[in-house]
Enzyme design. Structure first.
Site, PDB file in Angstrom:
ATOM      1  N   CYS A   4      11.808   4.056 -27.579  1.00 57.35           N
ATOM      2  CA  CYS A   4      11.743   5.631 -27.553  1.00 57.35           C
ATOM      3  C   CYS A   4      11.661   6.433 -26.225  1.00 57.35           C
ATOM      4  O   CYS A   4      10.572   6.271 -25.489  1.00 57.35           O
ATOM      5  CB  CYS A   4      10.635   6.238 -28.733  1.00 57.35           C
ATOM      6  SG  CYS A   4      10.276   7.906 -28.739  1.00 57.35           S
ATOM      7  N   GLY A   5      12.665   7.253 -26.034  1.00 56.09           N
ATOM      8  CA  GLY A   5      12.431   8.036 -24.665  1.00 56.09           C
ATOM      9  C   GLY A   5      11.110   8.906 -24.621  1.00 56.09           C
ATOM     10  O   GLY A   5      10.539   9.191 -23.726  1.00 56.09           O
ATOM     11  N   HIS A   6      10.879   9.472 -25.708  1.00 56.35           N
ATOM     12  CA  HIS A   6       9.605  10.622 -25.756  1.00 56.35           C
ATOM     13  C   HIS A   6       8.586   9.776 -25.529  1.00 56.35           C
ATOM     14  O   HIS A   6       7.396  10.248 -24.815  1.00 56.35           O
ATOM     15  CB  HIS A   6       9.753  11.460 -27.011  1.00 56.35           C
ATOM     16  CG  HIS A   6      10.977  12.385 -26.980  1.00 56.35           C
ATOM     17  ND1 HIS A   6      11.335  13.258 -25.724  1.00 56.35           N
ATOM     18  CD2 HIS A   6      11.557  12.628 -27.845  1.00 56.35           C
ATOM     19  CE1 HIS A   6      12.293  13.978 -26.297  1.00 56.35           C
ATOM     20  NE2 HIS A   6      12.426  13.477 -27.420  1.00 56.35           N
ATOM     21  N   CYS A   7       8.394   8.412 -26.071  1.00 55.34           N
ATOM     22  CA  CYS A   7       7.375   7.658 -26.155  1.00 55.34           C
ATOM     23  C   CYS A   7       7.128   7.220 -24.488  1.00 55.34           C
ATOM     24  O   CYS A   7       5.939   7.129 -24.045  1.00 55.34           O
ATOM     25  CB  CYS A   7       7.619   6.234 -26.825  1.00 55.34           C
ATOM     26  SG  CYS A   7       7.578   6.913 -28.644  1.00 55.34           S
TER      27      CYS A   7
END
Length: 493
Positions: free
Chosen positions: A54-57
């Site tokens: 996950c990029g946001h993670c």
């Protein structure tokens, strides 16, 4: 009954489970084997459920670790933890994890949703607010300086008597705003150091004018608006961390400037906007959006803008069906920006509606293609029943409907009293019809031209019955899934 050996084994299991909790950059690494122990052993623990891909993670990870370090340095008992939800599927299911990252705050084992920001300071401030008094007591000048230096934004109440209306309202507001730290002082030395009068609220910030003194009334609403308005820069850069503050703030009119951050014009236009923004601070929020950022392309699409169009500006009124407005000139000088905002506030601008070019073959297939320019002449033809699907090209539910809707068109293609049509509602807008989810299906009836929503099953049989009955015959069913328009616009959001 558990024997002596069983008790020993149980004790060892508990001990070793506690020992198995690994720490990664100050963050506890939880699994199904140590999760219960972690939340029961710590009165306050914030848990991030994440996915490695996950990029946001990935963007959150360094801020999360930084927040853990800040709490440790402060001697706080609050712990930060993380769970790889792709590995710990049982935990993810137990806590209803549907997206990444999802953060949950456990207070003595009881979970609540985390609603703060994703910068380290935001995380720490949110946690301290949830676990302590709404406003921290300041007893020395050194303590005040430390708080001001250590926070991007902080509000201090210079108040001798906490029983006054202002003091009560201030503390009430402090208890409701989680992402900004609040403090209060009655010490003469602190008053003198900051040249503050009694019953005064001061917002200190590391941008723009540095500090602002509150000069309003003693109501919660007035104080909250002052804080929310002045805690944002005159010119806000849109990103994942500021999105909630922008769209969830007190100001519902936004000037959005789509710029290429790597272009030399970025600084020039930003300075021009900032130079005229202050008088509009409580009426219009000035925002820059990097048009080159891949995550922002859905927003550009919503405004009918492409990367190559930047620099370009639009105004949006959030409280009026996301109504959009376009300037008379795209040259973003200080003078033009000021005129655009003045005309908007004076009500001189007409709403800007998106419209595609009408395809030459729009009526060659059984399912007719509508755009803004031909919608009224086709859909509002009082001699026919016209079924219109409002769709979005990226909507998964819309894509699933395509073969069924094509069959519906085939079924009615020789019926002169019925038209089956569709319109891309992301590229075409209507003053009289607002779409709030995808797909939206409406029957515009002949004669009265009533617009009747279809909420039945998306099957060929039920759609046929709905059209043939003039919008009356709909089989009751569980509500079909849709994709929310506003959520899509603000998703990264």
């Amino acid at each position: 009954m558990i024997g002596r050996m069983g008790l020993i084994l149980l004790f060892l299991k508990i001990v070793f489970a506690a020992e198995e909790i690994k720490v990664d950059e100050g963050v506890l690494v939880l699994t199904k084997d140590n999760f219960e122990n972690a939340v029961s052993e710590n009165d306050f623990i914030l848990v991030e459920f994440y996915a490695p891909w996950c990029g946001h993670c990935k963007a959150l990870a360094p801020e999360y670790a930084k927040a853990a370090k800040q709490l440790e340095e402060q001697g706080s008992a609050i712990k930060l933890a993380k769970v790889d939800a792709t590995e710990e599927a049982d935990l993810a299911e137990k806590f209803g994890i549907r997206g990444y990252p999802t953060l949950k705050f456990f207070r003595k084992g009881t979970p609540t949703e985390y609603s703060g920001g994703r910068q380290a300071d935001d995380i720490v401030n949110w946690l301290l607010k949830k676990t302590g008094p709404p406003a921290r007591e300041i007893n020395t000048v050194e303590a005040a300086e430390e708080l001001i230096d250590g926070n991007n934004v902080i509000v201090i109440g210079f108040i001798k008597d906490q029983s006054t209306d202002l003091a009560k309202a201030y503390l009430e507001v402090a208890s409701t705003i989680d992402d900004i730290p609040f403090a209060i002082t009655s010490e003469d030395a602190v008053f003198e150091n900051y040249e503050a009068k009694d019953d005064t609220l001061v917002l200190f910030k590391k941008f723009d004018e540095g500090k602002v003194v509150y000069e309003g009334g003693s109501t919660d609403a007035e104080i909250k608006k002052f804080i929310k308005t002045n805690s944002l820069p005159l010119l806000v850069e849109f990103n994942h961390d500021t999105a909630q503050k922008i769209f969830g703030g007190e100001i519902k009119n936004h000037l959005l400037m789509f710029l290429n951050k790597n272009d030399e014009s970025y600084a020039t236009i930003s300075e021009a906007a900032k130079s005229v923004a202050k008088p509009y601070r409580e009426k219009v929020l000035f925002v820059t959006i990097d048009a080159e950022e891949e995550d922002h392309q859905r927003i550009l699409e919503f405004f009918g803008i492409q990367k190559k169009d930047a620099p370009v500006a639009r105004l949006i009124r959030l409280e009026e069906d996301m109504a959009k407005y376009k300037p008379s000139t795209e040259e973003l000088t200080a003078e033009n920006i000021q005129k655009f905002v003045d005309d908007f506030l004076a009500g001189k601008l007409k709403q800007h509606l998106l419209s595609q070019e009408l395809p030459e073959d729009w009526d060659k297939q059984p399912v007719k293609v509508l755009v803004a320019s031909n919608f009224d002449s086709v859909a509002l033809d009082s001699t026919k029943d016209v079924l219109v699907e409002f769709y979005a090209p990226w909507c998964g539910h819309c894509k699933q409907l395509v073969p069924i809707y094509d069959q519906l068109g085939e079924h009615f293609k020789d019926n002169n009293d019925v038209v089956i049509a569709k319109m891309d509602a992301t590229s075409n807008e209507l003053e009289h019809t607002k779409v709030t989810s995808f797909p939206t299906i409406k029957l515009f009836t002949k004669g009265e031209n009533r617009a009747i929503d279809y909420n039945g099953p998306r099957t060929l049989e039920e759609l046929i019955k709905f059209v043939e009955s003039g919008g009356v015959d709909v089989e009751p069913s569980e509500e079909e899934e849709v994709e929310d328009v506003d959520a899509a616009k603000k998703d990264e959001l």
